[in-house]
Scaffold this motif. Structure first.
Motif, PDB file in Angstrom:
ATOM      1  N   GLY A  96       4.428   3.536   8.046  1.00 22.25           N
ATOM      2  CA  GLY A  96       5.796   2.900   8.286  1.00 22.25           C
ATOM      3  C   GLY A  96       6.631   2.917   7.196  1.00 22.25           C
ATOM      4  N   PHE A  97       6.581   3.620   6.084  1.00 29.56           N
ATOM      5  CA  PHE A  97       7.553   3.644   4.917  1.00 29.56           C
ATOM      6  C   PHE A  97       8.638   4.686   4.990  1.00 29.56           C
ATOM      7  CE2 PHE A  97       3.858   5.766   3.285  1.00 29.56           C
ATOM      8  CZ  PHE A  97       4.201   7.208   3.031  1.00 29.56           C
ATOM      9  N   ASP A  98       9.654   4.325   4.539  1.00 30.82           N
ATOM     10  CA  ASP A  98      10.717   5.309   4.097  1.00 30.82           C
ATOM     11  C   ASP A  98      10.409   6.486   3.109  1.00 30.82           C
ATOM     12  OD1 ASP A  98      13.052   6.972   3.767  1.00 30.82           O
ATOM     13  OD2 ASP A  98      14.450   5.204   3.619  1.00 30.82           O
ATOM     14  N   PRO A  99      10.217   7.715   3.339  1.00 33.19           N
ATOM     15  CA  PRO A  99       9.771   8.528   2.355  1.00 33.19           C
ATOM     16  C   PRO A  99      10.656   8.766   1.152  1.00 33.19           C
ATOM     17  CG  PRO A  99      10.429   9.841   4.529  1.00 33.19           C
ATOM     18  CD  PRO A  99      10.420   8.336   4.502  1.00 33.19           C
ATOM     19  N   PHE A 100      12.093   8.199   1.496  1.00 32.51           N
ATOM     20  CA  PHE A 100      13.154   8.323   0.411  1.00 32.51           C
ATOM     21  C   PHE A 100      13.306   7.429  -0.409  1.00 32.51           C
ATOM     22  CE2 PHE A 100      14.227  11.311   4.043  1.00 32.51           C
ATOM     23  CZ  PHE A 100      14.097  12.561   3.270  1.00 32.51           C
ATOM     24  N   GLU A 101      12.316   6.408  -0.281  1.00 36.04           N
ATOM     25  CA  GLU A 101      12.480   5.183  -1.093  1.00 36.04           C
ATOM     26  C   GLU A 101      10.878   4.753  -1.596  1.00 36.04           C
ATOM     27  OE1 GLU A 101      14.184   1.767   0.806  1.00 36.04           O
ATOM     28  OE2 GLU A 101      15.968   3.028   1.320  1.00 36.04           O
ATOM     29  N   GLY A 107       0.284  -1.415  -2.387  1.00 32.93           N
ATOM     30  CA  GLY A 107       0.461  -2.772  -3.158  1.00 32.93           C
ATOM     31  C   GLY A 107       1.617  -2.451  -4.272  1.00 32.93           C
ATOM     32  N   PRO A 108       1.367  -1.927  -5.307  1.00 32.68           N
ATOM     33  CA  PRO A 108       2.521  -1.692  -6.287  1.00 32.68           C
ATOM     34  C   PRO A 108       3.516  -0.736  -5.680  1.00 32.68           C
ATOM     35  CG  PRO A 108       0.286  -1.245  -7.239  1.00 32.68           C
ATOM     36  CD  PRO A 108       0.180  -1.398  -5.933  1.00 32.68           C
ATOM     37  N   PHE A 109       4.492  -0.498  -6.379  1.00 30.92           N
ATOM     38  CA  PHE A 109       5.797   0.272  -5.773  1.00 30.92           C
ATOM     39  C   PHE A 109       5.283   1.606  -6.052  1.00 30.92           C
ATOM     40  CE2 PHE A 109       8.601  -3.172  -5.567  1.00 30.92           C
ATOM     41  CZ  PHE A 109       9.175  -2.883  -4.267  1.00 30.92           C
ATOM     42  N   PHE A 110       5.152   2.543  -5.238  1.00 32.60           N
ATOM     43  CA  PHE A 110       4.707   4.220  -5.456  1.00 32.60           C
ATOM     44  C   PHE A 110       5.864   4.820  -4.808  1.00 32.60           C
ATOM     45  CE2 PHE A 110       0.140   2.669  -5.879  1.00 32.60           C
ATOM     46  CZ  PHE A 110       0.292   2.905  -7.448  1.00 32.60           C
ATOM     47  N   ASP A 111       6.046   6.048  -5.260  1.00 37.19           N
ATOM     48  CA  ASP A 111       6.861   7.130  -4.500  1.00 37.19           C
ATOM     49  C   ASP A 111       5.955   7.812  -3.929  1.00 37.19           C
ATOM     50  OD1 ASP A 111       8.617   8.996  -3.707  1.00 37.19           O
ATOM     51  OD2 ASP A 111       9.072   9.882  -5.519  1.00 37.19           O
ATOM     52  N   LEU A 112       5.870   7.634  -2.553  1.00 38.22           N
ATOM     53  CA  LEU A 112       4.784   8.462  -1.746  1.00 38.22           C
ATOM     54  C   LEU A 112       5.656   9.375  -0.613  1.00 38.22           C
ATOM     55  CD1 LEU A 112       2.914   5.143  -0.526  1.00 38.22           C
ATOM     56  CD2 LEU A 112       2.236   6.766  -2.537  1.00 38.22           C
ATOM     57  N   GLY A 113       7.016   9.778  -0.837  1.00 32.34           N
ATOM     58  CA  GLY A 113       7.507  10.588  -0.194  1.00 32.34           C
ATOM     59  C   GLY A 113       6.778  11.965   0.039  1.00 32.34           C
ATOM     60  N   LEU A 187      -1.698  -0.966   3.328  1.00 30.82           N
ATOM     61  CA  LEU A 187      -3.257  -0.846   3.397  1.00 30.82           C
ATOM     62  C   LEU A 187      -3.525  -1.594   1.872  1.00 30.82           C
ATOM     63  CD1 LEU A 187      -5.971  -0.231   4.428  1.00 30.82           C
ATOM     64  CD2 LEU A 187      -5.475   2.455   3.788  1.00 30.82           C
ATOM     65  N   LEU A 188      -3.869  -2.496   1.799  1.00 27.83           N
ATOM     66  CA  LEU A 188      -4.427  -3.276   0.402  1.00 27.83           C
ATOM     67  C   LEU A 188      -5.679  -3.335   0.157  1.00 27.83           C
ATOM     68  CD1 LEU A 188      -1.497  -5.930   0.851  1.00 27.83           C
ATOM     69  CD2 LEU A 188      -1.067  -3.567  -0.521  1.00 27.83           C
ATOM     70  N   HIS A 189      -6.010  -3.022  -1.181  1.00 27.58           N
ATOM     71  CA  HIS A 189      -7.542  -3.363  -1.326  1.00 27.58           C
ATOM     72  C   HIS A 189      -7.354  -4.897  -1.803  1.00 27.58           C
ATOM     73  CE1 HIS A 189     -10.788  -3.668  -4.528  1.00 27.58           C
ATOM     74  NE2 HIS A 189     -11.105  -2.794  -3.547  1.00 27.58           N
ATOM     75  N   ASP A 190      -8.763  -5.587  -1.533  1.00 23.50           N
ATOM     76  CA  ASP A 190      -8.805  -6.914  -1.956  1.00 23.50           C
ATOM     77  C   ASP A 190      -8.768  -7.442  -3.373  1.00 23.50           C
ATOM     78  OD1 ASP A 190      -8.674  -8.523   0.542  1.00 23.50           O
ATOM     79  OD2 ASP A 190     -10.788  -9.316   0.291  1.00 23.50           O
ATOM     80  N   GLY A 191      -9.095  -6.325  -4.236  1.00 22.08           N
ATOM     81  CA  GLY A 191      -9.053  -6.469  -5.690  1.00 22.08           C
ATOM     82  C   GLY A 191      -7.883  -5.989  -6.290  1.00 22.08           C
ATOM     83  N   ASP A 192      -8.009  -5.893  -7.771  1.00 23.91           N
ATOM     84  CA  ASP A 192      -6.886  -5.383  -8.425  1.00 23.91           C
ATOM     85  C   ASP A 192      -7.073  -3.841  -8.392  1.00 23.91           C
ATOM     86  OD1 ASP A 192      -4.442  -4.833  -9.965  1.00 23.91           O
ATOM     87  OD2 ASP A 192      -5.269  -6.040 -11.564  1.00 23.91           O
ATOM     88  N   ALA A 193      -6.875  -3.099  -7.484  1.00 20.47           N
ATOM     89  CA  ALA A 193      -7.061  -1.779  -7.273  1.00 20.47           C
ATOM     90  C   ALA A 193      -6.579  -0.927  -8.375  1.00 20.47           C
ATOM     91  CB  ALA A 193      -6.609  -1.278  -6.042  1.00 20.47           C
ATOM     92  N   PHE A 194      -5.658  -1.194  -8.874  1.00 24.06           N
ATOM     93  CA  PHE A 194      -5.100  -0.327  -9.914  1.00 24.06           C
ATOM     94  C   PHE A 194      -4.696  -0.826 -11.643  1.00 24.06           C
ATOM     95  CE2 PHE A 194      -3.152   0.843  -5.695  1.00 24.06           C
ATOM     96  CZ  PHE A 194      -3.607   2.140  -5.423  1.00 24.06           C
TER      97      PHE A 194
END
Length: 200
Positions: A96-101, A107-113, A187-194
């Motif tokens: 459900g994210f905007d591919p242009f943002e 979790g962290p901000f990623f460019d997933l467009g 979709l978040l991992h319960d630990g510190d994924a990155f």
């Protein structure tokens, strides 16, 4: 004044075609060079029309939040069927994210467009447990609001001692073309994924 008066005569048309013009009741018809060819090969498969009618698997208006999560997990369990990373494609359709943002889907901000970036994160050591997993168990489910649902899930992967816990956050859209659909907000991992960083 015409642009090229010499081309408009029947004699000049006969020079352009391989065969002489055919006169049929005073009408001039062009030779084989200018006719639409029936020899054009048909590159479409026999089942092309049927495949176009099938909607790709993704969000459905009649899915509840729980069904939407379950469908995504099933797609990841059989990730490479019918083709490689098809399960990740299904996840991308539910996203459900905007591919242009930039997005906080993981979790962290990623460019997933771009789908390729989204796909690479699923192949990261933390999220790959979802791909082809052997077992899963719902730990908790909660409607935070009327249109927001969270579910924590324990996953056992197909590698030895591979277990992780993930949290889905589903949001039911209100208004627009996705009105009423449950889409995945995160979709978040319960630990510190990155913790070590990620080159995506």
């Amino acid at each position: 004044m015409s642009f090229c008066p010499s081309i408009s005569t029947p004699q000049s048309l006969s020079l352009l075609s391989k065969t002489k013009p055919i006169i049929n009741g005073g009408d001039y018809k062009l030779g084989s060079r200018f006719r639409a060819s029936a020899d054009v090969p048909d590159f479409l498969s026999a089942d092309w029309l049927e495949s176009r009618r099938k909607k790709p698997f993704g969000p459905r208006l009649n899915f509840s939040a729980e069904e939407a999560v379950n469908c995504q997990l099933d797609a990841l369990k059989y990730n490479d069927q019918p083709r490689q990373d098809y399960g990740i494609e299904v996840m991308y359709r539910f996203a459900g994210f905007d591919p242009f943002e930039r997005s906080t889907y993981f979790g962290p901000f990623f460019d997933l467009g771009q789908f390729e970036r989204f796909r690479r994160i699923f192949h990261h050591s933390t999220y790959r447990v979802l791909l082809g997993h052997k077992e899963r168990k719902i730990l908790s489910s909660l409607f935070v609001k009327e249109n927001r649902f969270k579910q924590r899930i324990w996953i056992r992967g197909n590698r030895p001692e591979e277990e992780e816990i993930f949290q889905f956050t589903m949001v039911q859209r209100v208004g627009g073309s996705w009105d009423g659909y449950w889409l995945t907000e995160s979709l978040l991992h319960d630990g510190d994924a990155f913790a070590g960083g990620l080159a995506y």
